[in-house]
Design a protein around this motif. Structure first.
Motif, PDB file in Angstrom:
ATOM      1  N   SER A 261       6.102   6.398  -6.458  1.00 45.90           N
ATOM      2  CA  SER A 261       5.856   5.725  -7.621  1.00 45.90           C
ATOM      3  C   SER A 261       6.871   6.224  -8.874  1.00 45.90           C
ATOM      4  CB  SER A 261       4.413   5.928  -8.177  1.00 45.90           C
ATOM      5  OG  SER A 261       3.930   5.019  -8.850  1.00 45.90           O
ATOM      6  N   VAL A 262       7.478   7.429  -8.731  1.00 44.98           N
ATOM      7  CA  VAL A 262       8.466   7.871  -9.630  1.00 44.98           C
ATOM      8  C   VAL A 262       9.609   7.228  -9.425  1.00 44.98           C
ATOM      9  CG1 VAL A 262       9.736   9.840 -10.491  1.00 44.98           C
ATOM     10  CG2 VAL A 262       7.323  10.131 -10.169  1.00 44.98           C
ATOM     11  N   TYR A 263      10.031   7.053  -8.007  1.00 42.22           N
ATOM     12  CA  TYR A 263      11.145   6.351  -7.612  1.00 42.22           C
ATOM     13  C   TYR A 263      11.356   5.046  -8.032  1.00 42.22           C
ATOM     14  CZ  TYR A 263      13.087  10.519  -5.005  1.00 42.22           C
ATOM     15  OH  TYR A 263      13.642  11.766  -4.266  1.00 42.22           O
ATOM     16  N   ASP A 274       7.282   0.321  -0.077  1.00 43.89           N
ATOM     17  CA  ASP A 274       6.095   1.315   0.082  1.00 43.89           C
ATOM     18  C   ASP A 274       5.771   1.817   1.420  1.00 43.89           C
ATOM     19  OD1 ASP A 274       5.335  -1.270   0.931  1.00 43.89           O
ATOM     20  OD2 ASP A 274       3.806  -1.251  -0.361  1.00 43.89           O
ATOM     21  N   ALA A 275       6.565   1.220   2.414  1.00 45.87           N
ATOM     22  CA  ALA A 275       6.247   1.448   3.732  1.00 45.87           C
ATOM     23  C   ALA A 275       6.104   2.769   4.313  1.00 45.87           C
ATOM     24  CB  ALA A 275       7.401   0.491   4.810  1.00 45.87           C
ATOM     25  N   GLY A 282       7.873   3.809  11.896  1.00 48.81           N
ATOM     26  CA  GLY A 282       9.224   3.414  11.890  1.00 48.81           C
ATOM     27  C   GLY A 282       9.882   3.252  10.559  1.00 48.81           C
ATOM     28  N   ALA A 283       9.107   3.485   9.470  1.00 45.15           N
ATOM     29  CA  ALA A 283       9.522   3.337   8.247  1.00 45.15           C
ATOM     30  C   ALA A 283      10.430   4.509   7.757  1.00 45.15           C
ATOM     31  CB  ALA A 283       8.152   3.126   7.032  1.00 45.15           C
ATOM     32  N   GLU A 284      11.400   4.215   6.820  1.00 42.86           N
ATOM     33  CA  GLU A 284      12.272   5.183   6.420  1.00 42.86           C
ATOM     34  C   GLU A 284      11.862   6.008   5.284  1.00 42.86           C
ATOM     35  OE1 GLU A 284      16.848   5.334   4.677  1.00 42.86           O
ATOM     36  OE2 GLU A 284      16.002   3.622   5.515  1.00 42.86           O
TER      37      GLU A 284
END
Length: 542
Positions: A261-263, A274-275, A282-284
């Motif tokens: 949320s900050v980013y 948001d993944a 597998g999300a980054e």
């Protein structure tokens, strides 16, 4: 930390603290990522305590003198250690040399915890601030003090800054019976920011870049010895994988969501997914550092600490769970069960459970006497007001040192802020506009006055440091009294304006408010037929 009758930091009377400061959020911003060249550390501690802003003066100490080991979370003295020959004045979590700190608890491997270690994280931070002149000195002192006296908390991430640079330092105990810690520290690039929120952020790191990366000599060998890392695997060593291995989807949702949320607000052009924080396989992961789309101001940092995921699919002021008036309040526990199945609320940066929130500001462009300060507010940042307290202050405003967690008092800033907060939560959409107007006016005035105040103080510091210190003390005291008086009047005004389900207009006339149609629709659909009266509905003046 109480020492020979003096106290510093935030403490709690008696034993009312119900848990450690295990739920905290820090934002760390490099000097080229801010509008005025400040290095910023924000710190929100979500803990059931009554924080009081307190101060300890520095000084020279005789050989053989000792000091109590005591933090702000409990009233017990854990022991005594040798006092340093010279200590520096600390106000809040900033010292007279503009060294600043914050923290979030990350937990780490349970088998490495050793509650018998003399130094809890809070006592350790305060001892370091009394002794460090730079951020790098502070990092070395964290290591040295733990090796000498033992570390007694679970894993932590410290934010550490001075007038020039900012660092995050991740550390964890070595286990029962072993003094010392294993740790790694990363310098925040000057044009970047980072966030940590109860989850380890550092993974792999270079071993040959001492300008930007520092670490314990045995950070890798100790992990190999314990079986946390296999040097023959061909995989690069990852601090998080070795010492914080079980960050599952729930932990990501509770912790990484605050980073996201900050980013997403600081760098909207990056369109961060948001993944990762939603636990998708597998999300980054999010990068350790990001460059904001534009330099941040102190006011921007304050705004980030008031975030409830507004404007996203997870906006806590929307939906049936927000109630009829769009409240971001979610009662603990964070994880709950319905019909035997587990669920969890969103975990925002701004929490009703905050004991205090600060924005620490340090500047190389100003003399130390002027450059270091903490913008402090008790309670939830979203409903409270930040006030500037300069590290050189020689006295403190009584409302910020008065009261206790057990007993309400109109003389305590903590309780006055809480009155406003609790009057706002249940009628959020009706009351928060009044609160935000007061914040904008009060903080806006203080931020606009800051350059002129500091210019005058810097000129005084060049010729008469004592007078400059007195000037900033008086300014901080008067500002705090003004904020306290304004918030007490705001509390009274809220109760007078929002009364018995009515809202009074500027002329004092009461008006019905009703409920939003979307919420009424939800109520009607959840009770089919219940609210449909027989026959035609007439005027409702009964």
């Amino acid at each position: 930390m109480m020492r020979l009758g003096e106290v510093v930091g935030w403490v709690v009377l008696g034993t009312v603290a119900v848990q450690g400061a295990s739920a905290c959020t820090n934002i760390v911003v490099g000097r080229k990522a801010t509008r005025d060249g400040s290095v910023l550390i924000t710190y929100s501690s979500d803990i059931a305590i009554m924080p009081r802003l307190l101060r300890v003066p520095g000084g020279s100490h005789a050989a053989g003198e000792t000091v109590e080991v005591k933090g702000w979370e409990a009233d017990d003295v854990r022991g005594r250690i040798p006092q340093a020959s010279t200590t520096y004045t600390v106000l809040g979590l900033v010292n007279e040399h503009q060294v600043s700190m914050g923290e979030t608890t990350t937990g780490g491997r349970r088998e490495l915890r050793d509650r018998k270690g003399l130094l809890d994280y809070d006592a350790l931070m305060l001892l370091v601030l009394e002794r460090a002149r730079t951020a790098r000195e502070a990092i070395a002192l964290v290591d040295a003090l733990c090796r000498e006296h033992g570390y007694g908390s679970s894993a932590e991430t410290f934010s550490i800054a001075d007038r020039h640079e900012a660092w995050i330092m991740e550390l964890i105990n070595k286990g029962p019976g072993q003094k010392g810690i294993v740790w790694v520290a990363a310098r925040v690039p000057d044009d970047c920011l980072t966030v940590h929120a109860n989850m380890s952020r550092i993974t792999t790191f270079p071993l040959d870049d001492p300008n930007n990366w520092l670490y314990a000599k045995d950070v890798i060998s100790f992990a190999a010895e314990k079986g946390y890392y296999d040097p023959k695997s061909g995989r690069p060593f990852s601090y998080r994988d070795a010492y914080h291995p079980d960050h599952g989807p729930s932990a990501r949702r509770a912790c990484a969501g605050r980073v996201w949320s900050v980013y997403r607000r600081a760098a909207p052009s990056r369109d961060f997914s948001d993944a990762w924080f939603r636990g998708e396989p597998g999300a980054e992961d999010y990068p350790l550092f990001i460059k904001p789309d534009r330099p941040l101001s102190v006011g921007d940092a304050m705004a980030l600490m008031r975030d409830h995921f507004e404007g996203t699919p997870y906006d806590m002021t929307k939906g049936a769970d927000a109630g009829p008036f769009g409240s971001p309040l979610r009662l603990r526990p964070l994880v709950f069960k319905v019909d035997g199945k587990e669920y969890m609320w969103e975990r925002p940066i701004s929490s009703p459970h905050a004991g205090f929130t600060i924005v620490n500001q340090t500047r190389a462009s100003l003399p130390d006497l002027v450059g270091g300060l903490t913008w402090f507010t008790p309670d939830d940042a979203s409903t409270s007001c930040f006030t500037p307290f300069y590290a050189c202050m020689e006295a403190l405003p009584e409302p910020y040192t008065t009261g206790d967690y057990r007993t309400f008092s109109w003389q305590s800033a903590y309780w006055v802020m809480n009155v406003v907060s609790n009057a706002t939560y249940d009628r959020w959409s009706h009351v928060i506009p009044d609160v935000r107007a007061a914040q904008a006016e009060q903080e806006g005035t203080l931020l606009k006055m800051q350059p002129a105040i500091e210019e005058a103080a810097a000129k005084l510091a060049a010729t008469d440091p004592k007078l400059a210190r007195s000037f900033l003390t008086n300014y901080s005291l008067s500002s705090a009294e003004t904020v306290f008086d304004r918030w007490r009047k705001l509390a009274e005004a809220i109760f007078a304006k929002h009364v018995d389900g009515y809202i009074k207009d500027a002329h004092g006339e009461a008006h019905e408010t009703g409920y939003p149609e979307a919420w009424l629709r939800h109520v009607i659909e959840s009770h089919p037929g219940r609210f449909s009266p027989p026959g035609k509905i007439g005027l409702t003046d009964y």
